[in-house]
Write a protein that holds these residues in place. Structure first.
Motif, PDB file in Angstrom:
ATOM      1  N   ARG A   1      61.274  41.569  13.253  1.00  0.00           N
ATOM      2  CA  ARG A   1      60.373  42.010  14.339  1.00  0.00           C
ATOM      3  C   ARG A   1      60.445  41.130  15.586  1.00  0.00           C
ATOM      4  O   ARG A   1      60.393  41.652  16.708  1.00  0.00           O
ATOM      5  N   PRO A   2      60.521  39.788  15.459  1.00  0.00           N
ATOM      6  CA  PRO A   2      60.628  38.968  16.691  1.00  0.00           C
ATOM      7  C   PRO A   2      61.860  39.283  17.532  1.00  0.00           C
ATOM      8  O   PRO A   2      61.878  39.014  18.736  1.00  0.00           O
ATOM      9  N   ALA A   3      62.886  39.857  16.916  1.00  0.00           N
ATOM     10  CA  ALA A   3      64.116  40.168  17.661  1.00  0.00           C
ATOM     11  C   ALA A   3      63.996  41.445  18.479  1.00  0.00           C
ATOM     12  O   ALA A   3      64.845  41.732  19.315  1.00  0.00           O
ATOM     13  N   ILE A   4      62.941  42.227  18.244  1.00  0.00           N
ATOM     14  CA  ILE A   4      62.771  43.506  18.957  1.00  0.00           C
ATOM     15  C   ILE A   4      62.156  43.222  20.329  1.00  0.00           C
ATOM     16  O   ILE A   4      60.938  43.289  20.516  1.00  0.00           O
ATOM     17  N   GLN A   5      63.000  42.859  21.272  1.00  0.00           N
ATOM     18  CA  GLN A   5      62.562  42.509  22.628  1.00  0.00           C
ATOM     19  C   GLN A   5      62.997  43.608  23.600  1.00  0.00           C
ATOM     20  O   GLN A   5      63.829  43.398  24.473  1.00  0.00           O
ATOM     21  N   THR A   6      62.425  44.790  23.435  1.00  0.00           N
ATOM     22  CA  THR A   6      62.850  45.962  24.213  1.00  0.00           C
ATOM     23  C   THR A   6      62.793  45.713  25.714  1.00  0.00           C
ATOM     24  O   THR A   6      63.757  45.957  26.438  1.00  0.00           O
ATOM     25  N   GLU A   7      61.646  45.240  26.197  1.00  0.00           N
ATOM     26  CA  GLU A   7      61.475  45.048  27.639  1.00  0.00           C
ATOM     27  C   GLU A   7      62.456  44.017  28.188  1.00  0.00           C
ATOM     28  O   GLU A   7      63.018  44.205  29.267  1.00  0.00           O
ATOM     29  N   PHE A   8      62.670  42.942  27.455  1.00  0.00           N
ATOM     30  CA  PHE A   8      63.601  41.902  27.911  1.00  0.00           C
ATOM     31  C   PHE A   8      65.014  42.471  28.038  1.00  0.00           C
ATOM     32  O   PHE A   8      65.697  42.250  29.046  1.00  0.00           O
ATOM     33  N   PHE A   9      65.471  43.211  27.035  1.00  0.00           N
ATOM     34  CA  PHE A   9      66.823  43.773  27.052  1.00  0.00           C
ATOM     35  C   PHE A   9      66.999  44.746  28.214  1.00  0.00           C
ATOM     36  O   PHE A   9      67.985  44.697  28.955  1.00  0.00           O
ATOM     37  N   ILE A  10      66.028  45.639  28.377  1.00  0.00           N
ATOM     38  CA  ILE A  10      66.158  46.669  29.419  1.00  0.00           C
ATOM     39  C   ILE A  10      66.039  46.062  30.810  1.00  0.00           C
ATOM     40  O   ILE A  10      66.828  46.381  31.702  1.00  0.00           O
TER      41      ILE A  10
ATOM     42  N   VAL B   1      79.845  45.376  31.245  1.00  0.00           N
ATOM     43  CA  VAL B   1      79.968  45.284  29.784  1.00  0.00           C
ATOM     44  C   VAL B   1      78.699  44.689  29.181  1.00  0.00           C
ATOM     45  O   VAL B   1      78.159  45.206  28.192  1.00  0.00           O
ATOM     46  N   LEU B   2      78.214  43.604  29.785  1.00  0.00           N
ATOM     47  CA  LEU B   2      77.000  42.952  29.295  1.00  0.00           C
ATOM     48  C   LEU B   2      75.803  43.902  29.388  1.00  0.00           C
ATOM     49  O   LEU B   2      74.965  43.959  28.474  1.00  0.00           O
ATOM     50  N   ARG B   3      75.735  44.641  30.496  1.00  0.00           N
ATOM     51  CA  ARG B   3      74.650  45.608  30.674  1.00  0.00           C
ATOM     52  C   ARG B   3      74.696  46.670  29.576  1.00  0.00           C
ATOM     53  O   ARG B   3      73.658  47.074  29.032  1.00  0.00           O
ATOM     54  N   GLY B   4      75.904  47.110  29.236  1.00  0.00           N
ATOM     55  CA  GLY B   4      76.053  48.106  28.171  1.00  0.00           C
ATOM     56  C   GLY B   4      75.514  47.609  26.838  1.00  0.00           C
ATOM     57  O   GLY B   4      74.813  48.332  26.124  1.00  0.00           O
ATOM     58  N   TRP B   5      75.803  46.341  26.522  1.00  0.00           N
ATOM     59  CA  TRP B   5      75.306  45.753  25.271  1.00  0.00           C
ATOM     60  C   TRP B   5      73.785  45.596  25.304  1.00  0.00           C
ATOM     61  O   TRP B   5      73.100  45.836  24.303  1.00  0.00           O
ATOM     62  N   LEU B   6      73.252  45.189  26.453  1.00  0.00           N
ATOM     63  CA  LEU B   6      71.798  45.019  26.572  1.00  0.00           C
ATOM     64  C   LEU B   6      71.080  46.355  26.403  1.00  0.00           C
ATOM     65  O   LEU B   6      70.048  46.432  25.721  1.00  0.00           O
ATOM     66  N   PHE B   7      71.620  47.410  27.019  1.00  0.00           N
ATOM     67  CA  PHE B   7      71.010  48.729  26.861  1.00  0.00           C
ATOM     68  C   PHE B   7      71.136  49.218  25.420  1.00  0.00           C
ATOM     69  O   PHE B   7      70.237  49.873  24.889  1.00  0.00           O
ATOM     70  N   CYS B   8      72.259  48.913  24.785  1.00  0.00           N
ATOM     71  CA  CYS B   8      72.452  49.280  23.385  1.00  0.00           C
ATOM     72  C   CYS B   8      71.386  48.617  22.512  1.00  0.00           C
ATOM     73  O   CYS B   8      70.741  49.269  21.681  1.00  0.00           O
ATOM     74  N   LEU B   9      71.179  47.330  22.705  1.00  0.00           N
ATOM     75  CA  LEU B   9      70.146  46.601  21.961  1.00  0.00           C
ATOM     76  C   LEU B   9      68.752  47.156  22.274  1.00  0.00           C
ATOM     77  O   LEU B   9      67.890  47.244  21.391  1.00  0.00           O
ATOM     78  N   ALA B  10      68.544  47.537  23.534  1.00  0.00           N
ATOM     79  CA  ALA B  10      67.251  48.080  23.936  1.00  0.00           C
ATOM     80  C   ALA B  10      66.966  49.404  23.232  1.00  0.00           C
ATOM     81  O   ALA B  10      65.845  49.631  22.747  1.00  0.00           O
ATOM     82  N   PHE B  11      67.973  50.281  23.154  1.00  0.00           N
ATOM     83  CA  PHE B  11      67.777  51.582  22.507  1.00  0.00           C
ATOM     84  C   PHE B  11      67.533  51.415  21.007  1.00  0.00           C
ATOM     85  O   PHE B  11      66.730  52.137  20.410  1.00  0.00           O
ATOM     86  N   VAL B  12      68.235  50.466  20.386  1.00  0.00           N
ATOM     87  CA  VAL B  12      67.990  50.171  18.966  1.00  0.00           C
ATOM     88  C   VAL B  12      66.550  49.681  18.790  1.00  0.00           C
ATOM     89  O   VAL B  12      65.840  50.111  17.873  1.00  0.00           O
ATOM     90  N   SER B  13      66.104  48.811  19.690  1.00  0.00           N
ATOM     91  CA  SER B  13      64.745  48.283  19.614  1.00  0.00           C
ATOM     92  C   SER B  13      63.711  49.389  19.811  1.00  0.00           C
ATOM     93  O   SER B  13      62.680  49.419  19.123  1.00  0.00           O
ATOM     94  N   ILE B  14      63.986  50.300  20.750  1.00  0.00           N
ATOM     95  CA  ILE B  14      63.076  51.427  20.979  1.00  0.00           C
ATOM     96  C   ILE B  14      62.971  52.261  19.709  1.00  0.00           C
ATOM     97  O   ILE B  14      61.885  52.683  19.301  1.00  0.00           O
ATOM     98  N   GLY B  15      64.106  52.496  19.059  1.00  0.00           N
ATOM     99  CA  GLY B  15      64.107  53.256  17.812  1.00  0.00           C
ATOM    100  C   GLY B  15      63.292  52.571  16.729  1.00  0.00           C
ATOM    101  O   GLY B  15      62.533  53.213  15.994  1.00  0.00           O
ATOM    102  N   LEU B  16      63.429  51.250  16.627  1.00  0.00           N
ATOM    103  CA  LEU B  16      62.691  50.498  15.606  1.00  0.00           C
ATOM    104  C   LEU B  16      61.188  50.472  15.894  1.00  0.00           C
ATOM    105  O   LEU B  16      60.372  50.402  14.980  1.00  0.00           O
ATOM    106  N   GLU B  17      60.812  50.543  17.172  1.00  0.00           N
ATOM    107  CA  GLU B  17      59.396  50.513  17.550  1.00  0.00           C
ATOM    108  C   GLU B  17      58.740  51.886  17.547  1.00  0.00           C
ATOM    109  O   GLU B  17      57.517  51.993  17.539  1.00  0.00           O
ATOM    110  N   THR B  18      59.550  52.937  17.577  1.00  0.00           N
ATOM    111  CA  THR B  18      59.012  54.283  17.761  1.00  0.00           C
ATOM    112  C   THR B  18      58.268  54.765  16.524  1.00  0.00           C
ATOM    113  O   THR B  18      58.785  54.712  15.410  1.00  0.00           O
ATOM    114  N   ASN B  19      57.052  55.242  16.753  1.00  0.00           N
ATOM    115  CA  ASN B  19      56.236  55.827  15.697  1.00  0.00           C
ATOM    116  C   ASN B  19      56.157  57.326  15.961  1.00  0.00           C
ATOM    117  O   ASN B  19      55.470  57.767  16.884  1.00  0.00           O
TER     118      ASN B  19
END
Length: 288
Positions: free
Chosen positions: A1-10, A234-252
């Motif tokens: 859970r601490p790794a789910i930093q959606t806002e930071f990644f986006i 490239v870095l932006r692509g990875w950050l957005f990828c991590l952000a979308f994964v985080s959004i999925g993990l947070e989504t209820n």
């Protein structure tokens, strides 16, 4: 859970997005490009928000605004900025992003097919796709399916449109502070506007100005600057990828289902995107 930093990644990814918005490239299309990107977008944004509030009677103004900004400006990036400005709930943002990504995939495939069927000119086609397809990557993919010139025009139009992220975020912050959350006061609290304004937009602008200045330091643009922009992409692509994964993990989905009740958000997106497609095509035809 601490790794789910959606806002930071986006937000970090959006700051890096500014590095790819080069003023010299934007000026290549001149007034026609600005007309397509900057005239239609605010019309669609305001019309969609009004339609959602007055006709569809959507209960949450913040959900209405996030969907309107997402669909009219540039997808996920605009959704994040507008959600920060109007203090939207995470579930509302997840719903808007989910609809945006779903329809982006459809438009990325269908629009080049329709363009090929009617034999549309590549420049007109590029302007139409650049002004309507939400994600920058999807715009490039769709443009490539049509042709090299269409790709160039579509990507440039989308870059010009991306500049509106900061303008729209500021406008929403002012509107929300002075109208939606005014609570009986007649004056705009500029302190509240500043508190609501997404600060990462300043990073986006700074990155754009910095890289534009470096790129135009020589007539052809320094090679190392182009390489640096490639690295940020490239870095932006990875950050957005991590952000979308985080959004999925947070989504209820149970909470999202409440916002989808009655199908009003979906109707809002479909009607707004239809208006966007028609107006952008008309403006692109007039401009190009």
């Amino acid at each position: 859970r601490p790794a789910i930093q959606t806002e930071f990644f986006i937000k970090t990814g959006l700051v890096l997005l500014g590095a790819g918005v080069l003023m010299s490239r934007l000026m290549a299309l001149g007034i026609p490009g600005i007309g397509v990107a900057w005239v239609v977008t605010p019309i669609v944004l305001v019309s969609t928000f009004w339609f959602g509030q007055r006709i569809l009677k959507i209960e949450s103004p913040s959900l209405n605004m996030v969907i309107s900004a997402d669909m009219s400006v540039c997808g996920v990036s605009a959704a994040i900025a507008s959600a920060a400005a109007c203090r939207a709930k995470k579930e509302e943002l997840s719903l808007a992003i989910g609809m945006s990504l779903s329809f982006t995939v459809v438009m990325m495939v269908v629009m080049p097919a329709v363009i090929g069927m009617v034999g549309m000119d590549e420049v007109l086609a590029g302007a139409w796709m650049g002004g309507t397809i939400d994600a920058t990557g999807a715009v490039a993919a769709a443009g490539e399916l049509v042709g090299e010139r269409a790709l160039e025009v579509a990507a440039t139009i989308k870059m010009i449109q991306n500049i509106l992220i900061g303008v729209v975020a500021f406008g929403i912050a002012v509107f929300w502070s002075s109208v939606v959350d005014r609570r009986g006061t007649s004056q705009i609290g500029w302190g509240e506007v500043w508190k609501r304004f997404p600060k990462f937009i300043l990073g986006f602008i700074a990155a754009s100005v910095l890289f534009s200045a470096l790129y135009s330091a020589s007539a052809s643009g320094p090679a190392w600057t182009s390489e640096s922009i490639g690295v940020t992409k490239v870095l932006r692509g990875w950050l957005f990828c991590l952000a979308f994964v985080s959004i999925g993990l947070e989504t209820n989905f149970a909470e999202i289902r409440q916002h989808l009740r009655g199908g009003k958000p979906l109707v809002l997106y479909l009607c707004g995107q239809s208006l966007n497609l028609v107006l952008t095509l008309a403006m692109a035809y007039l401009m190009f």
